[in-house]
Scaffold this motif. Structure first.
Motif, PDB file in Angstrom:
ATOM      1  N   VAL A  71       6.161   6.311   3.303  1.00 19.48           N
ATOM      2  CA  VAL A  71       5.141   5.399   2.800  1.00 19.48           C
ATOM      3  C   VAL A  71       3.767   5.761   3.358  1.00 19.48           C
ATOM      4  N   ASP A  72       2.762   5.493   2.575  1.00 22.38           N
ATOM      5  CA  ASP A  72       1.372   5.655   2.993  1.00 22.38           C
ATOM      6  C   ASP A  72       0.836   4.253   3.291  1.00 22.38           C
ATOM      7  N   LEU A  73       0.761   3.913   4.569  1.00 21.92           N
ATOM      8  CA  LEU A  73       0.360   2.565   4.948  1.00 21.92           C
ATOM      9  C   LEU A  73      -1.140   2.330   4.778  1.00 21.92           C
ATOM     10  N   LYS A  74      -1.895   3.406   4.638  1.00 23.36           N
ATOM     11  CA  LYS A  74      -3.330   3.252   4.384  1.00 23.36           C
ATOM     12  C   LYS A  74      -3.581   2.919   2.924  1.00 23.36           C
ATOM     13  N   GLU A  75      -2.916   3.663   2.041  1.00 26.45           N
ATOM     14  CA  GLU A  75      -3.086   3.441   0.601  1.00 26.45           C
ATOM     15  C   GLU A  75      -2.144   2.362   0.077  1.00 26.45           C
ATOM     16  N   LYS A  76      -1.222   1.893   0.921  1.00 21.85           N
ATOM     17  CA  LYS A  76      -0.271   0.824   0.585  1.00 21.85           C
ATOM     18  C   LYS A  76       0.609   1.209  -0.613  1.00 21.85           C
ATOM     19  N   LYS A  77       1.242   2.389  -0.487  1.00 27.10           N
ATOM     20  CA  LYS A  77       2.129   2.804  -1.563  1.00 27.10           C
ATOM     21  C   LYS A  77       3.270   3.653  -1.017  1.00 27.10           C
ATOM     22  N   VAL A  78       4.342   3.744  -1.801  1.00 29.08           N
ATOM     23  CA  VAL A  78       5.517   4.536  -1.447  1.00 29.08           C
ATOM     24  C   VAL A  78       5.368   5.926  -2.059  1.00 29.08           C
ATOM     25  N   LEU A  79       5.596   6.959  -1.246  1.00 27.38           N
ATOM     26  CA  LEU A  79       5.417   8.340  -1.709  1.00 27.38           C
ATOM     27  C   LEU A  79       6.715   9.017  -2.100  1.00 27.38           C
ATOM     28  N   SER A  80       7.819   8.630  -1.458  1.00 29.65           N
ATOM     29  CA  SER A  80       9.079   9.319  -1.716  1.00 29.65           C
ATOM     30  C   SER A  80      10.234   8.390  -1.364  1.00 29.65           C
ATOM     31  N   THR A  81      11.330   8.485  -2.114  1.00 31.65           N
ATOM     32  CA  THR A  81      12.516   7.666  -1.846  1.00 31.65           C
ATOM     33  C   THR A  81      13.782   8.475  -2.076  1.00 31.65           C
TER      34      THR A  81
END
Length: 624
Positions: A71-81
């Protein structure tokens, strides 16, 4: 046209055929996941991402799931799962070479929560393969057993497993700004459930001590007491057999069931009111919650609850008796019904193992079904379970789950799928208590302590974590009304002297026979595919709801339902430092599917050396 991706077409008379002039009709391109991983690793190195870590499986009796996210906690999004089933069970191998009558008893051990549905699905598969038609009372009593089993499962999910994610304790820890707003937000359904504010509900959702948590635990006991009146014991009932059930049913039996069933009339009214208030509150505070766990409404369901005057167990008539069920079988693609025929649902199934710890099989034994519908070499009747343990790799194999698809599309399963399909398709026969409008299901619940009520579940605009849980709440009165209607039919059958509950049969010693059981667990879609040869099980394949939902990537790179839902989830949790991040939005997305396995999530935070590890208790055997 039913199929868009499989090479199956239909002539003017509706007969299916394999498209011509295609050299390898079932060929598909395998996408190299390494390219995606290389891109991600480059991003991680550039921005200080942490490296990959190993995950210990959480192994309890229902299986195990590990879930990995970056997750990218700065952009508030999930990058990979990545969704990983971390335990091999192998019932398909255990059942090979056994007497078909063993299948119901052995396969019911596939789950400590919903063993009854496995036993019934196995019985249905044998009935189709060998041409065994149960008597009407046997069919009706199996319907009642199933509905009661759901009345155990739905409160368990809503208040003991998923519900605490919306409790005062967890909301205060992850989104404290909502607590004061909940305290001042009045409930719209106070007259049904008695709560004045949303915060009052949240307090009673607190795990282990909240009144709603404890009440749900009590209601699961009521459902189990009703079940054992017919099933004899739970879990793993011995009374469900091919040809019907193996216990005597009397008016006394039915009365014992009814005294427990009526308690769910009020409980269903109360539960739907509670969750409507809670979820509407979250939407009102931040519309981005509508993106939590969102994915297209692309689902499969086998339908359940057979009509005794339609069900004859035959494959020849499966489309007819399937569409006559109280719950309609079929396929939804992006919210639209593409088929309600069990034969087409069956023909479109494939299982892939490119990213699973299994070896591919070579044989294509059954090229068509008995209606002439073409079958893929990857169809369950053609599948061979060949375990191939190996090193975990996001580039290659990373799960003991297979990747089931229908028409090459990953399919979601859920209790809500049967409600969605039934409401949308409008194929279910007329019911005293249920009305399907095409955009909703209306449920007419009689008076108990609370007045009679006309409840209505409406097909939502966004298919997300909140709507999975909301629909699950409406599945309580839905199941209760199906149970009540079948209870009334059972009474009439006994009054008419139709007291037979099973049909005798013998296993033929020679010949080859195939069948599939199409039924459903509390959390959705369930099939058992069976081949009997010379009196013994030659092949047995099980597709559970979690097989569909927890699937790894398809060979062509499409994510499984868990993976897609988490990828689409925004991070709305409030935290000061990465170390404070708890991952509640991801957990809500995963838990909304009700995965029938204990689960651990591992979340890597960008630009930190922080890994969030959360244990997700997702089955009754894992309650501590």
């Amino acid at each position: 046209m039913c199929f868009k991706n499989l090479p199956i077409a239909f002539d003017d008379q509706g007969n299916a055929y394999l498209k011509e002039d295609i050299a390898n009709p079932y060929e598909y391109k395998v996408v190299d996941l390494g390219q995606e991983q290389d891109k991600l690793h480059s991003l991680m190195e550039k921005n200080g991402f942490i490296k990959n870590v190993d995950y210990d499986p959480v192994t309890r009796v229902a299986g195990a799931l590990a879930f990995h996210s970056v997750v990218d906690l700065k952009e508030k999004k999930v990058l990979s799962t990545n969704s990983m089933a971390t335990l091999f069970r192998g019932y398909e191998i255990i059942l090979k070479g056994r007497d078909p009558r063993d299948a119901a008893y052995i396969s019911s051990r596939a789950c400590g929560v919903c063993g009854g549905v496995h036993a019934t699905t196995s019985a249905l598969a044998i009935e189709m393969a060998l041409g065994i038609k149960p008597p009407p009372l046997g069919v009706v009593m199996r319907n009642i057993l199933l509905a009661i089993e759901y009345l155990y499962d739905h409160p368990l999910h809503l208040f003991l497993l998923a519900g605490p994610d919306y409790s005062e304790e967890l909301v205060a820890a992850t989104n404290p700004e909502l607590i004061s707003k909940a305290a001042s937000s009045k409930c719209k359904n106070k007259d049904v459930h008695g709560y004045d504010t949303i915060l009052d509900i949240m307090k009673d959702l607190n795990p282990l001590k909240g009144k709603l948590y404890l009440e749900a635990l009590s209601m699961t006991r009521v459902a189990r007491e009703a079940y054992v009146q017919i099933g004899g014991k739970y879990p793993h009932p011995q009374s469900v057999v091919p040809g019907g059930i193996s216990v005597t049913v009397t008016m006394t039996t039915l009365n014992e069931v009814y005294t427990r069933l009526i308690k769910f009339f009020d409980y269903g009214k109360k539960t739907t009111g509670i969750w409507d208030d809670v979820f509407d509150f979250f939407y009102e505070q931040d519309e981005r919650y509508q993106q939590c766990g969102v994915r297209p409404a692309t689902m499969a369901d086998t339908g359940v609850w057979d009509r005794p005057d339609f069900y004859d167990a035959s494959f020849e008539n499966c489309d007819k008796w399937g569409e006559a069920r109280w719950s309609t079988p079929g396929i939804l693609v992006d919210g639209e019904v593409v088929t309600t025929k069990l034969s087409e649902l069956n023909a479109g199934l494939e299982e892939f193992v490119e990213h699973s710890y299994y070896e591919k099989w070579q044989e294509h034994k059954f090229k068509t079904d008995d209606k002439g519908l073409p079958l893929s070499p990857n169809h369950p009747w053609n599948k061979d379970t060949i375990p191939k343990p190996g090193k975990q790799s996001w580039r290659d194999r990373y799960s003991w789950d297979t990747c089931p698809t229908w028409d090459r599309l990953p399919m979601e399963a859920g209790a809500y799928s049967r409600m969605y399909l039934t409401a949308k398709a409008q194929k279910a026969p007329e019911s005293k208590y249920l009305e399907n409008t095409g955009h909703s299901m209306k449920i007419h619940v009689p008076k108990y302590n609370l007045p009679a009520a006309d409840l209505e579940w409406k097909i939502p605009t966004h298919w997300n974590a909140f709507e999975r849980n909301r629909a699950r709440a409406y599945c309580i009165p839905y199941s209760a009304m199906v149970a009540l209607e079948n209870w009334e039919i059972a009474q009439q059958l006994i009054r008419n002297g139709e007291t037979a509950v099973s049909t005798p049969f013998e296993i033929p010693k020679k010949g080859l026979y195939k069948g599939f059981g199409a039924w459903g667990a509390g959390r959705g879609f369930l099939t058992h595919h069976l081949i009997v040869e010379n009196g013994l099980i030659q092949n047995y394949q099980i597709l559970t709801p979690s097989t569909l939902n927890a699937a790894p990537r398809t060979p062509w790179g499409a994510p499984g339902p868990y993976e897609e839902a988490v990828m689409n989830t925004p991070i709305l949790e409030k935290f000061d430092t990465p170390e404070d991040y708890k991952g509640i939005d991801i957990l809500r997305a995963i838990r909304s599917f009700d995965p029938c396995m204990p689960c651990t999530t591992h979340i890597m935070a960008k630009d930190t050396n922080h890994v969030v590890t959360r244990e997700v208790t997702t089955c009754a055997c894992g309650i501590e």
